[in-house]
Design a protein around this motif. Structure first.
Motif, PDB file in Angstrom:
ATOM      1  N   ILE A 175       0.857  -1.185   0.000  1.00  0.00           N
ATOM      2  CA  ILE A 175       0.000   0.000   0.000  1.00  0.00           C
ATOM      3  C   ILE A 175       0.892   1.234   0.000  1.00  0.00           C
ATOM      4  O   ILE A 175       1.730   1.402   0.887  1.00  0.00           O
ATOM      5  N   GLU A 176       0.717   2.084  -1.012  1.00  0.00           N
ATOM      6  CA  GLU A 176       1.538   3.286  -1.132  1.00  0.00           C
ATOM      7  C   GLU A 176       0.655   4.513  -1.322  1.00  0.00           C
ATOM      8  O   GLU A 176      -0.397   4.445  -1.954  1.00  0.00           O
ATOM      9  N   SER A 177       1.100   5.627  -0.765  1.00  0.00           N
ATOM     10  CA  SER A 177       0.435   6.914  -0.961  1.00  0.00           C
ATOM     11  C   SER A 177       1.482   7.948  -1.362  1.00  0.00           C
ATOM     12  O   SER A 177       2.656   7.840  -0.995  1.00  0.00           O
ATOM     13  N   VAL A 194       5.038   7.210   0.517  1.00  0.00           N
ATOM     14  CA  VAL A 194       5.007   6.545   1.821  1.00  0.00           C
ATOM     15  C   VAL A 194       4.276   5.223   1.634  1.00  0.00           C
ATOM     16  O   VAL A 194       3.140   5.197   1.149  1.00  0.00           O
ATOM     17  N   GLY A 195       4.945   4.131   1.967  1.00  0.00           N
ATOM     18  CA  GLY A 195       4.349   2.819   1.719  1.00  0.00           C
ATOM     19  C   GLY A 195       4.512   1.871   2.889  1.00  0.00           C
ATOM     20  O   GLY A 195       5.272   2.113   3.831  1.00  0.00           O
ATOM     21  N   MET A 267       6.348  -4.176   7.285  1.00  0.00           N
ATOM     22  CA  MET A 267       7.327  -3.094   7.228  1.00  0.00           C
ATOM     23  C   MET A 267       6.689  -1.844   6.653  1.00  0.00           C
ATOM     24  O   MET A 267       5.658  -1.902   5.977  1.00  0.00           O
ATOM     25  N   SER A 268       7.308  -0.706   6.941  1.00  0.00           N
ATOM     26  CA  SER A 268       6.893   0.562   6.356  1.00  0.00           C
ATOM     27  C   SER A 268       8.141   1.293   5.887  1.00  0.00           C
ATOM     28  O   SER A 268       9.236   1.042   6.364  1.00  0.00           O
ATOM     29  N   TYR A 269       7.967   2.202   4.951  1.00  0.00           N
ATOM     30  CA  TYR A 269       9.116   2.885   4.364  1.00  0.00           C
ATOM     31  C   TYR A 269       8.679   4.204   3.744  1.00  0.00           C
ATOM     32  O   TYR A 269       7.475   4.493   3.597  1.00  0.00           O
TER      33      TYR A 269
END
Length: 330
Positions: A175-177, A194-195, A267-269
């Motif tokens: 999921i990305e914004s 931001v994903g 995870m987030s990045y």
């Protein structure tokens, strides 16, 4: 250093619940917290950490509550902030809405959670699903005290043993914004992606999963990009779930983990790069007589014809006293 005490306060600074873990601070020191907070806000120096003498206040605000950690100097600030947010997450799992009324109605459960989630000022079990297996709101009605699950004393504290499913499945979503800042002339000043990777795991036993990443992905660590040579995608602010084996990731660049049961964020990045807006919006505002304002809004898609955008919303801010809107579309 570790946490000395935890307080839950209302908006006036009155103590609702408190837990003293180490006995090395005077519990009356919390009376100075609210005046210090107001003083910092008035000076425009608001911060989640307030230092007063040899006492450090680390706090977060949730709904109509302040959750405050008190400790001596040289406290691990990041650890305490993470713990406070995790504390709120666990309380929300138990009470749905964490606010002053729910805290007052659940003193017993809150004190039990305080004791299980932290020992002598050091965080312990913080997985809500594991805690709910042996700390229940109806626990006082049971004739036999429930036995803590093995996950509490196991190295894998986020997954219980003995899980069985007829059909084993794993679902993965990326999921990305896109966050973008543009000036009045339409020039993009800053853009970032931001994903996060979310998973739903329906697996039996204690499975070990491995997730490989494209060789072009480079992770930024300690201000310098680490990875293989060549031009690649540079990820920043990477955060993993506690189930990921970081030592193996550093050595092999493979995400290896024993997943929790059910849904979780692996995870987030964040990726800072030049991104072309997927939908470009142009607006012309004309003010007419008799307090009438006319907005002409043009939206232009800039993605491939084969792609489709769903649930698109265009938000137009108008004065709070605006009335009787009329719309025309082309």
């Amino acid at each position: 250093m570790s946490c000395s005490a935890i307080f839950i306060l209302d908006l006036k600074g009155n103590v609702i619940v408190s837990r003293n873990y180490r006995g090395d601070v005077d519990m009356s020191c919390i009376e100075k917290f609210m005046p210090l907070l107001v003083e910092k806000e008035d000076e425009g120096l608001a911060s989640p950490i307030i230092q007063n003498g040899d006492i450090s206040y680390t706090f977060i605000k949730h709904m109509n509550l302040y959750i405050v950690s008190v400790s001596r100097k040289n406290m691990n600030a990041v650890m305490m902030l993470s713990y406070l947010y995790k504390l709120v997450e666990v309380f929300c799992n138990y009470f749905k809405d964490l606010e002053e009324e729910s805290v007052r109605d659940n003193f017993v459960v809150i004190y039990e959670l305080f004791d299980e989630m932290m020992d002598f000022g050091y965080p312990q079990t913080t997985e809500g699903r594991i805690l709910q297996e042996y700390i229940t709101q109806e626990g006082h009605r049971l004739e036999v005290a429930p036995r803590p699950p093995m996950a509490v004393t196991n190295a894998v504290s986020w997954r219980s043993e003995g899980i069985r499913y007829r059909k084993n499945e794993v679902f993965l979503d990326v999921i990305e914004s896109v966050n973008m800042l543009a000036n009045a002339q339409g020039t993009v000043l800053r853009s970032e992606i931001v994903g996060c990777i979310r998973m739903r795991v329906v697996l039996s036993g204690m499975p070990e999963l491995r997730l490989g990443l494209n060789d072009k992905v480079i992770f930024q660590q300690a201000g310098a990009a680490r990875g293989r040579g060549g031009k690649g995608v540079e990820l920043e602010d990477v955060k993993f779930h506690q189930c990921v084996r970081l030592s193996r990731f550093d050595a092999e660049r493979t995400i290896s983990f024993i997943p929790p049961d059910g849904e979780f964020e692996l995870m987030s990045y964040r990726l800072t790069t030049q991104v072309k807006p997927l939908i470009w919006v142009e607006t012309v505002v004309e003010k007419h007589t008799h307090s009438r304002v006319e907005y002409m809004v043009k939206a232009k898609s800039q993605f491939k014809r084969t792609s489709v955008a769903n649930h698109v919303e265009v938000i137009i801010p108008v004065p709070s006293d605006a009335d009787s809107p009329k719309f025309k579309t082309r």
